[in-house]
Design a protein around this motif. Structure first.
Motif, PDB file in Angstrom:
ATOM      1  N   ASN A  32      20.299  18.090  27.460  1.00  0.00           N
ATOM      2  CA  ASN A  32      21.107  16.619  27.551  1.00  0.00           C
ATOM      3  C   ASN A  32      22.871  17.699  26.497  1.00  0.00           C
ATOM      4  N   TYR A  33      23.644  18.214  28.275  1.00  0.00           N
ATOM      5  CA  TYR A  33      25.055  18.224  28.218  1.00  0.00           C
ATOM      6  C   TYR A  33      26.050  17.234  27.835  1.00  0.00           C
ATOM      7  N   THR A  34      25.580  16.946  26.954  1.00  0.00           N
ATOM      8  CA  THR A  34      26.589  15.611  26.578  1.00  0.00           C
ATOM      9  C   THR A  34      27.231  16.404  24.708  1.00  0.00           C
ATOM     10  N   LEU A  35      28.240  16.164  24.748  1.00  0.00           N
ATOM     11  CA  LEU A  35      28.509  17.145  23.107  1.00  0.00           C
ATOM     12  C   LEU A  35      27.945  16.219  22.026  1.00  0.00           C
ATOM     13  N   PRO A  36      27.695  16.876  21.388  1.00  0.00           N
ATOM     14  CA  PRO A  36      26.701  17.126  19.923  1.00  0.00           C
ATOM     15  C   PRO A  36      28.191  15.676  18.776  1.00  0.00           C
ATOM     16  N   PRO A  37      26.463  15.580  18.335  1.00  0.00           N
ATOM     17  CA  PRO A  37      27.800  14.202  17.289  1.00  0.00           C
ATOM     18  C   PRO A  37      28.880  15.320  16.155  1.00  0.00           C
ATOM     19  N   ARG A  38      29.859  14.859  16.618  1.00  0.00           N
ATOM     20  CA  ARG A  38      31.380  15.448  15.389  1.00  0.00           C
ATOM     21  C   ARG A  38      30.425  14.995  14.244  1.00  0.00           C
ATOM     22  N   LEU A  39      31.580  16.020  13.042  1.00  0.00           N
ATOM     23  CA  LEU A  39      31.649  16.209  11.625  1.00  0.00           C
ATOM     24  C   LEU A  39      32.508  15.482  11.026  1.00  0.00           C
ATOM     25  N   ILE A  40      32.070  14.276  10.887  1.00  0.00           N
ATOM     26  CA  ILE A  40      32.786  13.027  10.358  1.00  0.00           C
ATOM     27  C   ILE A  40      32.741  12.761   8.802  1.00  0.00           C
ATOM     28  N   PRO A 137      36.402  24.871  17.585  1.00  0.00           N
ATOM     29  CA  PRO A 137      36.169  23.999  17.822  1.00  0.00           C
ATOM     30  C   PRO A 137      34.074  23.730  17.359  1.00  0.00           C
ATOM     31  N   ALA A 138      33.369  24.680  17.544  1.00  0.00           N
ATOM     32  CA  ALA A 138      32.419  24.567  17.183  1.00  0.00           C
ATOM     33  C   ALA A 138      32.165  23.856  15.520  1.00  0.00           C
ATOM     34  N   ALA A 139      33.546  24.451  14.513  1.00  0.00           N
ATOM     35  CA  ALA A 139      32.963  23.553  13.366  1.00  0.00           C
ATOM     36  C   ALA A 139      33.303  22.780  12.942  1.00  0.00           C
ATOM     37  N   PHE A 140      33.395  21.712  14.223  1.00  0.00           N
ATOM     38  CA  PHE A 140      33.706  20.091  14.309  1.00  0.00           C
ATOM     39  C   PHE A 140      32.484  19.336  14.435  1.00  0.00           C
ATOM     40  N   PHE A 141      31.557  19.918  15.016  1.00  0.00           N
ATOM     41  CA  PHE A 141      30.571  19.360  15.695  1.00  0.00           C
ATOM     42  C   PHE A 141      29.183  19.540  14.075  1.00  0.00           C
ATOM     43  N   ALA A 142      28.254  18.381  14.382  1.00  0.00           N
ATOM     44  CA  ALA A 142      27.733  18.281  13.570  1.00  0.00           C
ATOM     45  C   ALA A 142      26.511  19.565  13.307  1.00  0.00           C
ATOM     46  N   PRO A 143      25.665  19.336  14.298  1.00  0.00           N
ATOM     47  CA  PRO A 143      24.549  20.389  14.732  1.00  0.00           C
ATOM     48  C   PRO A 143      24.328  21.926  14.044  1.00  0.00           C
ATOM     49  N   HIS A 144      24.437  22.467  13.460  1.00  0.00           N
ATOM     50  CA  HIS A 144      23.984  24.186  12.807  1.00  0.00           C
ATOM     51  C   HIS A 144      23.750  24.773  14.464  1.00  0.00           C
ATOM     52  N   PHE A 145      24.505  25.924  14.355  1.00  0.00           N
ATOM     53  CA  PHE A 145      24.206  27.043  14.899  1.00  0.00           C
ATOM     54  C   PHE A 145      24.283  26.434  16.416  1.00  0.00           C
ATOM     55  N   GLU A 146      24.549  25.752  17.064  1.00  0.00           N
ATOM     56  CA  GLU A 146      24.841  24.998  18.063  1.00  0.00           C
ATOM     57  C   GLU A 146      25.732  25.638  19.608  1.00  0.00           C
ATOM     58  N   THR A 147      25.032  26.194  20.617  1.00  0.00           N
ATOM     59  CA  THR A 147      24.885  26.761  21.735  1.00  0.00           C
ATOM     60  C   THR A 147      26.624  26.409  22.305  1.00  0.00           C
ATOM     61  N   LEU A 148      26.395  24.686  23.007  1.00  0.00           N
ATOM     62  CA  LEU A 148      26.808  24.864  23.569  1.00  0.00           C
ATOM     63  C   LEU A 148      28.071  24.187  23.081  1.00  0.00           C
ATOM     64  N   THR A 149      28.688  23.896  21.967  1.00  0.00           N
ATOM     65  CA  THR A 149      30.012  24.534  21.880  1.00  0.00           C
ATOM     66  C   THR A 149      30.823  25.373  21.175  1.00  0.00           C
ATOM     67  N   ARG A 150      29.854  26.539  21.357  1.00  0.00           N
ATOM     68  CA  ARG A 150      29.869  27.721  21.196  1.00  0.00           C
ATOM     69  C   ARG A 150      30.053  28.413  22.464  1.00  0.00           C
ATOM     70  N   ILE A 151      29.954  27.704  23.756  1.00  0.00           N
ATOM     71  CA  ILE A 151      30.936  28.212  24.515  1.00  0.00           C
ATOM     72  C   ILE A 151      31.723  29.727  24.599  1.00  0.00           C
ATOM     73  N   PRO A 152      32.335  28.770  24.743  1.00  0.00           N
ATOM     74  CA  PRO A 152      34.329  29.720  24.822  1.00  0.00           C
ATOM     75  C   PRO A 152      34.242  30.799  24.074  1.00  0.00           C
ATOM     76  N   PHE A 153      33.583  30.274  22.676  1.00  0.00           N
ATOM     77  CA  PHE A 153      33.478  31.726  21.815  1.00  0.00           C
ATOM     78  C   PHE A 153      32.475  32.935  22.829  1.00  0.00           C
ATOM     79  N   LEU A 154      31.918  32.203  23.416  1.00  0.00           N
ATOM     80  CA  LEU A 154      30.770  34.083  23.967  1.00  0.00           C
ATOM     81  C   LEU A 154      31.477  34.087  24.701  1.00  0.00           C
ATOM     82  N   ILE A 155      32.353  33.148  25.712  1.00  0.00           N
ATOM     83  CA  ILE A 155      32.962  33.810  26.327  1.00  0.00           C
ATOM     84  C   ILE A 155      33.929  34.497  26.305  1.00  0.00           C
ATOM     85  N   GLY A 156      34.593  34.657  25.338  1.00  0.00           N
ATOM     86  CA  GLY A 156      35.742  35.682  25.293  1.00  0.00           C
ATOM     87  C   GLY A 156      35.569  36.912  24.333  1.00  0.00           C
TER      88      GLY A 156
END
Length: 209
Positions: A32-40, A137-156
């Motif tokens: 599921n390529y939708t963004l995971p739940p945010r950290l609230i 950006p990945a720091a503000f999403f609930a799942p730990h070690f989530e790849t999708l939110t870290r794609i910009p970081f991995l590209i950099g």
């Protein structure tokens, strides 16, 4: 070939052979390529932990008022997820906890990236600041070690690796050849594990769900 063209070729070559890119691409129909739940900050998880700790410390305790509250707990969770982007286990050995996003036979990238990345960072220090920002950006999403939110970081990170690869090639072709041999070995090992062992592991996991 110009330096810029070589760097671009190296960059895209490293991207498309990286474990995170291959796994996400091959398993695209299962992800599921939708963004995971945010950290609230109002998350019930925070509220429960705060109430428990305040009950243990006592409601009138000064420590409970200063340290046991929503902003402090939220900041702690944000920092924890931020530094997970730099965790060696995530980067080089295990990757995303979700099996459809990682084979668990390798990390998000290859360990052989490390010397090239360090050399690239040494040669272009301002890009380190960009990488630090890309991990935010990945720091503000609930799942730990989530790849999708870290794609910009991995590209950099991969761009810095490509830069280091280019600089290593220009500086000493013998050392470059040795490092590339290790990288090639890692790529072959990943493809072997991914095509032989991972399908069985993934199928077994999906049958259990």
């Amino acid at each position: 070939m110009s330096k810029a063209k070589l760097r671009i070729i190296l960059f895209f070559g490293l991207i498309i052979t990286s474990p995170w890119f291959i796994t996400l691409s091959v398993n695209s129909q299962m992800i599921n390529y939708t963004l995971p739940p945010r950290l609230i900050i109002s998350n019930q998880h925070f509220v429960d932990n705060i109430n428990t700790l305040r009950g243990e410390l006592g409601p009138t305790n000064m420590i409970s008022k200063l340290l046991v509250n929503k902003p402090v707990f939220f900041a702690k969770e944000v920092f924890q997820r931020y530094f997970e982007s730099f965790d060696p286990s995530f980067l080089f050995f295990k990757g995303d906890p979700e099996t459809t996003k990682s084979s668990h036979l390798a990390g998000a990238i290859y360990l052989s990236f490390l010397p090239f990345f360090l050399y690239g960072a040494y040669k272009n220090k301002p890009l380190i600041l960009l990488l630090i920002v890309l991990a935010v950006p990945a720091a503000f999403f609930a799942p730990h070690f989530e790849t999708l939110t870290r794609i910009p970081f991995l590209i950099g990170l991969t761009y810095l690796t490509a830069l280091g690869t280019q600089k290593a090639y220009e500086k000493d072709k013998r050392i470059f050849s040795i490092l590339v041999a290790f990288l090639f070995f890692e790529i072959l090992r990943f493809f072997h594990n991914y095509t032989v062992h991972y399908p069985w592991f993934l199928a077994e996991l999906l049958n259990k769900t």
